[in-house]
Design a protein around this motif. Sequence first.
Motif, PDB file in Angstrom:
ATOM      1  N   ARG A 238       0.842  -1.197   0.000  1.00 42.89           N
ATOM      2  CA  ARG A 238       0.000   0.000   0.000  1.00 42.89           C
ATOM      3  C   ARG A 238       0.881   1.253   0.000  1.00 42.89           C
ATOM      4  O   ARG A 238       2.060   1.200   0.356  1.00 42.89           O
ATOM      5  CB  ARG A 238      -0.923   0.015   1.210  1.00 42.89           C
ATOM      6  N   PRO A 239       0.300   2.408  -0.359  1.00 42.31           N
ATOM      7  CA  PRO A 239       1.016   3.672  -0.205  1.00 42.31           C
ATOM      8  C   PRO A 239       0.867   4.196   1.227  1.00 42.31           C
ATOM      9  O   PRO A 239       0.187   3.567   2.050  1.00 42.31           O
ATOM     10  CB  PRO A 239       0.315   4.590  -1.210  1.00 42.31           C
ATOM     11  N   GLU A 240       1.493   5.313   1.513  1.00 39.76           N
ATOM     12  CA  GLU A 240       1.405   5.861   2.869  1.00 39.76           C
ATOM     13  C   GLU A 240      -0.023   6.278   3.214  1.00 39.76           C
ATOM     14  O   GLU A 240      -0.514   6.009   4.313  1.00 39.76           O
ATOM     15  CB  GLU A 240       2.345   7.056   3.011  1.00 39.76           C
ATOM     16  N   LYS A 241      -0.705   6.920   2.262  1.00 37.40           N
ATOM     17  CA  LYS A 241      -2.080   7.363   2.456  1.00 37.40           C
ATOM     18  C   LYS A 241      -2.971   6.667   1.432  1.00 37.40           C
ATOM     19  O   LYS A 241      -2.487   5.988   0.541  1.00 37.40           O
ATOM     20  CB  LYS A 241      -2.163   8.880   2.317  1.00 37.40           C
ATOM     21  N   TYR A 242      -4.264   6.829   1.572  1.00 41.91           N
ATOM     22  CA  TYR A 242      -5.175   6.210   0.607  1.00 41.91           C
ATOM     23  C   TYR A 242      -4.756   6.581  -0.817  1.00 41.91           C
ATOM     24  O   TYR A 242      -4.217   7.652  -1.076  1.00 41.91           O
ATOM     25  CB  TYR A 242      -6.613   6.694   0.829  1.00 41.91           C
ATOM     26  N   TRP A 243      -5.044   5.665  -1.724  1.00 41.08           N
ATOM     27  CA  TRP A 243      -4.750   5.911  -3.130  1.00 41.08           C
ATOM     28  C   TRP A 243      -5.465   7.172  -3.623  1.00 41.08           C
ATOM     29  O   TRP A 243      -6.574   7.496  -3.172  1.00 41.08           O
ATOM     30  CB  TRP A 243      -5.213   4.753  -3.999  1.00 41.08           C
ATOM     31  N   LYS A 244      -4.868   7.830  -4.575  1.00 38.61           N
ATOM     32  CA  LYS A 244      -5.525   8.943  -5.239  1.00 38.61           C
ATOM     33  C   LYS A 244      -6.464   8.395  -6.309  1.00 38.61           C
ATOM     34  O   LYS A 244      -6.126   7.471  -7.039  1.00 38.61           O
ATOM     35  CB  LYS A 244      -4.481   9.858  -5.882  1.00 38.61           C
ATOM     36  N   SER A 245      -7.662   8.961  -6.387  1.00 40.94           N
ATOM     37  CA  SER A 245      -8.635   8.507  -7.395  1.00 40.94           C
ATOM     38  C   SER A 245      -8.037   8.575  -8.788  1.00 40.94           C
ATOM     39  O   SER A 245      -7.346   9.537  -9.135  1.00 40.94           O
ATOM     40  CB  SER A 245      -9.887   9.380  -7.342  1.00 40.94           C
ATOM     41  N   GLY A 246      -8.306   7.542  -9.579  1.00 39.43           N
ATOM     42  CA  GLY A 246      -7.818   7.493 -10.944  1.00 39.43           C
ATOM     43  C   GLY A 246      -6.441   6.869 -11.096  1.00 39.43           C
ATOM     44  O   GLY A 246      -5.976   6.662 -12.223  1.00 39.43           O
ATOM     45  N   THR A 247      -5.786   6.535  -9.999  1.00 40.55           N
ATOM     46  CA  THR A 247      -4.458   5.929 -10.078  1.00 40.55           C
ATOM     47  C   THR A 247      -4.535   4.574 -10.769  1.00 40.55           C
ATOM     48  O   THR A 247      -5.424   3.764 -10.472  1.00 40.55           O
ATOM     49  CB  THR A 247      -3.854   5.755  -8.673  1.00 40.55           C
ATOM     50  N   LYS A 248      -3.594   4.339 -11.671  1.00 38.12           N
ATOM     51  CA  LYS A 248      -3.500   3.045 -12.346  1.00 38.12           C
ATOM     52  C   LYS A 248      -2.329   2.276 -11.736  1.00 38.12           C
ATOM     53  O   LYS A 248      -1.205   2.789 -11.688  1.00 38.12           O
ATOM     54  CB  LYS A 248      -3.308   3.233 -13.852  1.00 38.12           C
ATOM     55  N   VAL A 249      -2.601   1.060 -11.307  1.00 38.22           N
ATOM     56  CA  VAL A 249      -1.610   0.252 -10.596  1.00 38.22           C
ATOM     57  C   VAL A 249      -1.288  -0.993 -11.422  1.00 38.22           C
ATOM     58  O   VAL A 249      -2.192  -1.683 -11.905  1.00 38.22           O
ATOM     59  CB  VAL A 249      -2.132  -0.178  -9.207  1.00 38.22           C
ATOM     60  N   THR A 250       0.002  -1.248 -11.587  1.00 40.80           N
ATOM     61  CA  THR A 250       0.465  -2.444 -12.298  1.00 40.80           C
ATOM     62  C   THR A 250       1.362  -3.252 -11.380  1.00 40.80           C
ATOM     63  O   THR A 250       2.338  -2.729 -10.845  1.00 40.80           O
ATOM     64  CB  THR A 250       1.257  -2.074 -13.567  1.00 40.80           C
ATOM     65  N   VAL A 251       1.011  -4.510 -11.210  1.00 41.92           N
ATOM     66  CA  VAL A 251       1.780  -5.412 -10.347  1.00 41.92           C
ATOM     67  C   VAL A 251       2.346  -6.538 -11.204  1.00 41.92           C
ATOM     68  O   VAL A 251       1.608  -7.194 -11.943  1.00 41.92           O
ATOM     69  CB  VAL A 251       0.894  -6.018  -9.235  1.00 41.92           C
ATOM     70  N   LYS A 252       3.655  -6.754 -11.104  1.00 39.75           N
ATOM     71  CA  LYS A 252       4.297  -7.853 -11.815  1.00 39.75           C
ATOM     72  C   LYS A 252       4.744  -8.904 -10.807  1.00 39.75           C
ATOM     73  O   LYS A 252       5.580  -8.634  -9.953  1.00 39.75           O
ATOM     74  CB  LYS A 252       5.479  -7.344 -12.639  1.00 39.75           C
ATOM     75  N   LEU A 253       4.161 -10.091 -10.945  1.00 39.19           N
ATOM     76  CA  LEU A 253       4.528 -11.224 -10.089  1.00 39.19           C
ATOM     77  C   LEU A 253       5.526 -12.088 -10.852  1.00 39.19           C
ATOM     78  O   LEU A 253       5.154 -12.854 -11.731  1.00 39.19           O
ATOM     79  CB  LEU A 253       3.280 -12.036  -9.729  1.00 39.19           C
ATOM     80  N   ASP A 254       6.785 -11.941 -10.517  1.00 43.47           N
ATOM     81  CA  ASP A 254       7.842 -12.698 -11.185  1.00 43.47           C
ATOM     82  C   ASP A 254       8.338 -13.790 -10.236  1.00 43.47           C
ATOM     83  O   ASP A 254       9.521 -13.868  -9.897  1.00 43.47           O
ATOM     84  CB  ASP A 254       8.986 -11.757 -11.571  1.00 43.47           C
ATOM     85  N   LEU A 255       7.420 -14.633  -9.825  1.00 44.28           N
ATOM     86  CA  LEU A 255       7.719 -15.639  -8.798  1.00 44.28           C
ATOM     87  C   LEU A 255       8.255 -16.951  -9.366  1.00 44.28           C
ATOM     88  O   LEU A 255       8.750 -17.787  -8.611  1.00 44.28           O
ATOM     89  CB  LEU A 255       6.455 -15.921  -7.979  1.00 44.28           C
ATOM     90  N   ASP A 256       8.161 -17.147 -10.669  1.00 46.56           N
ATOM     91  CA  ASP A 256       8.640 -18.388 -11.279  1.00 46.56           C
ATOM     92  C   ASP A 256      10.136 -18.550 -11.014  1.00 46.56           C
ATOM     93  O   ASP A 256      10.950 -17.736 -11.451  1.00 46.56           O
ATOM     94  CB  ASP A 256       8.373 -18.363 -12.781  1.00 46.56           C
ATOM     95  N   GLY A 257      10.486 -19.607 -10.301  1.00 47.47           N
ATOM     96  CA  GLY A 257      11.884 -19.880 -10.016  1.00 47.47           C
ATOM     97  C   GLY A 257      12.393 -19.332  -8.700  1.00 47.47           C
ATOM     98  O   GLY A 257      13.526 -19.626  -8.306  1.00 47.47           O
ATOM     99  N   VAL A 258      11.590 -18.540  -7.988  1.00 48.80           N
ATOM    100  CA  VAL A 258      12.014 -18.010  -6.682  1.00 48.80           C
ATOM    101  C   VAL A 258      11.933 -19.124  -5.638  1.00 48.80           C
ATOM    102  O   VAL A 258      10.896 -19.778  -5.491  1.00 48.80           O
ATOM    103  CB  VAL A 258      11.132 -16.832  -6.253  1.00 48.80           C
ATOM    104  N   GLU A 259      13.014 -19.317  -4.902  1.00 48.74           N
ATOM    105  CA  GLU A 259      13.012 -20.320  -3.842  1.00 48.74           C
ATOM    106  C   GLU A 259      12.435 -19.677  -2.579  1.00 48.74           C
ATOM    107  O   GLU A 259      13.123 -19.024  -1.807  1.00 48.74           O
ATOM    108  CB  GLU A 259      14.418 -20.849  -3.590  1.00 48.74           C
TER     109      GLU A 259
END
Length: 435
Positions: A238-259
């Motif tokens: 999360r950010p420090e405060k609530y998200w700002k309206s209209g914010t676009k969030v992209t999450v990359k899960l690069d877990l393949d191969g992580v021990e």
Amino acid sequence: MCASNAPGCGPDQARRGENELNVRPISGASVDARERGSRKLPALVLGVLLVTLTACGGGGSDSGSGSGDSKGKDAASTAETKQSEAVVAIAPKDGAKSVDTNGALRISASKGTLTQVEVKDAKGTAVSGKIAAGGASWAPATHLAAATKYTVHAVAKDAKGRVAAEDSSFTTLTPANTFIGNFTPEDGSTVGVGMPFSIRFTRGITNPEDVTKAISITTEPAVDVEGHWFGNDRLDFRPEKYWKSGTKVTVKLDLDGVEGRSGVYGKQAKTVKFTIGRNQVSVVDAKKHTMKVTQDGRTVKTIPVTTGKPGYDTWNGQMVMSQKLEVTRMNGETVGYGGEYDIKDVPHATRLTDSGTFIHGNYWGGGAFGNYNASHGCIGLQDVKGGYSKTVSAAWFFNHSMIGDVVVVKNSNDATVAADNGLNGWNMSWAKWKS
């Protein structure tokens, strides 16, 4: 030369012979040439013939010794000096199998510096990495994927600018034990300003730094987003405060191969995108028995409510909506209240905590709304049995709410809700969240 007293040799012949060269016939010259040699050929012409024939015959001091091929030796020597002194070393060795996904890939150069390194998987996707200062080595910026073939091309240059290259390939291990992360919100969703990105892992994680590093979050507009572990199987961002309206969030899960833990590897590679909707925060005052609904900082509705009665007080604090149900069953036994209640058709229910706190429609509360607290800890809004009416308070609030909206409870006699009881990390200070 003939002697002066030899038959047929008179004084003229003797004097003529003194002017002729006293040489043997040159190898390869014809008899006619010898006979023509008696005609006083100029010495310069004969000298040229001697030089020419000697050169063509390969004679001289180098003849037959093999050392006369000086030009060939010089060419070989030049070719050797043009060869780069730089040596490129690639680990693991070419053709290696079951290579570890982290720490096994190492590329270095001796007697020179690395100038180019390319590591790609079978699809041509490049592995990011960086050549160390001084050019002595290269390392990948992240782990490798499991059960994947990689090719390596590395180039180094020596002090004289001459290049040397090495090519190699290897295949990473196929893990026997794996884990994934179940996350919220869903890809493509629009959520409220309080929605964290929360991921719960199917196996307990003992290498949290490696897992955290494999998850990246970018936003538009940019904002600092930090992760916090709850136990060893849940990670929220999360950010420090609530998200700002209209914010676009992209999450990359690069877990393949992580021990994630010894012998247990991630098998997930996914990109998740979501958007932050309008800002809705609703503040419940447990003493005044009211809820003030604000959107984008403006109060849009004040609703009479009932909260937890004495002994069943509602949690204080910031709570994020995590689930919406048109109708649900509520049984006291599921939350440790025995058989105190079992209502099979609770309408317009929205979950606020994992422990069972909801804000929901209530058709049995009589005159409690706006007057006194009568619930077992939930926040009740006036409704009708079956939830068919769209004009009642519960229906209006349900229809104007979305997952990720915030409900803040104050002035209750209970403690502040725990940060990991639902998606309620906002109850932690920013300093503690980042620690």
